[in-house]
Design a protein around this motif. Structure first.
Motif, short mmCIF file in Angstrom:
data_model
loop_
_atom_site.label_atom_id
_atom_site.label_comp_id
_atom_site.label_asym_id
_atom_site.label_seq_id
_atom_site.Cartn_x
_atom_site.Cartn_y
_atom_site.Cartn_z
N GLY A 33 10.77 -8.04 -41.75
CA GLY A 33 10.47 -7.59 -40.40
C GLY A 33 10.35 -6.10 -40.27
N ALA A 34 10.92 -5.36 -41.23
CA ALA A 34 10.84 -3.90 -41.24
C ALA A 34 11.08 -3.41 -42.66
N ILE A 35 10.53 -2.23 -42.95
CA ILE A 35 10.68 -1.61 -44.27
C ILE A 35 11.21 -0.21 -44.07
N VAL A 36 12.25 0.16 -44.82
CA VAL A 36 12.76 1.53 -44.82
C VAL A 36 12.62 2.09 -46.23
N ILE A 37 12.16 3.34 -46.32
CA ILE A 37 11.91 3.97 -47.61
C ILE A 37 12.55 5.35 -47.60
N GLY A 38 13.26 5.68 -48.68
CA GLY A 38 13.87 7.00 -48.81
C GLY A 38 13.46 7.66 -50.11
N ALA A 39 13.18 8.96 -50.04
CA ALA A 39 12.77 9.70 -51.23
C ALA A 39 13.11 11.17 -51.06
N SER A 40 13.15 11.86 -52.18
CA SER A 40 13.37 13.31 -52.16
C SER A 40 12.41 13.94 -53.17
#
Length: 211
Positions: free
Chosen positions: A12-19
């Motif tokens: 239902g939702a996508i969360v993405i984290g990056a640096s």
């Protein structure tokens, strides 16, 4: 799970984290998202706090989905990619709204991946897909564990493919992700996502996962 596991209508939702190195990986992942999906996509990429971001402009030219910089209290639109603005935490509120915060730095970062992932896990629970990518600190590891705790799907970039392997390594140490993949394989998985059914008058927290 393995890379061949179909995710079907679950997301239902996508969360993405990056640096560090994240722009390059996101340039592989975000354009792979099909224009048919209804999941909203929320992205935290560590950026200098004193510069205006042009990420939404850059990725608008690359992606099939609409891309925008998140604004405080705006309603969440399905099938839209939201980037956290510099120097603001990005959170998901009950009632399908975005919130921005200038609370203290978390893991030396604002926006913080942990803050986004924790708030999204509280809202979307088992319908959440969390993806943690390259980076030099441990932001996002605890947040991805929160996604796992509510039975969401967790993906970590293979550290061997990361420009900065510290962030994915920290997540793998903290729990065993559902997938550990090179960026191209993550993109293939995202490209295969099926559209989730629309829900009428139902907040993301209470929308039942489709069979």
């Amino acid at each position: 799970m393995n890379a061949a596991t179909p995710l079907g209508h679950r997301v239902g939702a996508i969360v993405i984290g990056a640096s560090a190195g994240g722009v390059e990986v996101l340039s592989t992942l975000l354009p792979a998202l099909p224009e048919t999906i209804r999941a909203a996509v929320f992205v935290v990429l560590h950026q200098p706090p004193d510069r205006q971001s042009i990420l939404a402009e850059i990725f608008s030219r690359k992606c099939k989905l609409p891309v925008r910089e998140a604004e405080d209290k705006e309603p969440i639109e399905p099938g839209t990619i939201y980037f956290a603005p510099p120097n603001y935490h990005l959170l998901i509120e009950a009632g399908a709204r975005i919130a921005l915060s200038v609370d203290d730095l978390v893991q030396f970062s604002r926006p913080s991946i942990d803050v986004l992932f924790h708030s999204a896990a509280d809202t979307y629970r088992e319908r959440l897909l969390g993806i943690l990518l390259t980076g030099w600190n441990e932001d996002g590891a605890a947040g991805l564990l929160a996604v796992h705790a509510v039975k969401g799907i967790t993906i970590v970039q293979d550290p061997q493919s990361a420009e900065a392997p510290v962030m994915p390594q920290a997540a793998i140490r903290m729990h065993s992700p559902d997938f550990v993949l090179h960026p191209r394989a993550i993109a293939d998985l995202l490209h295969g996502l099926e559209p989730a059914p629309a829900t009428s008058g139902t907040s993301p927290a209470r929308a039942a996962p489709a069979p």
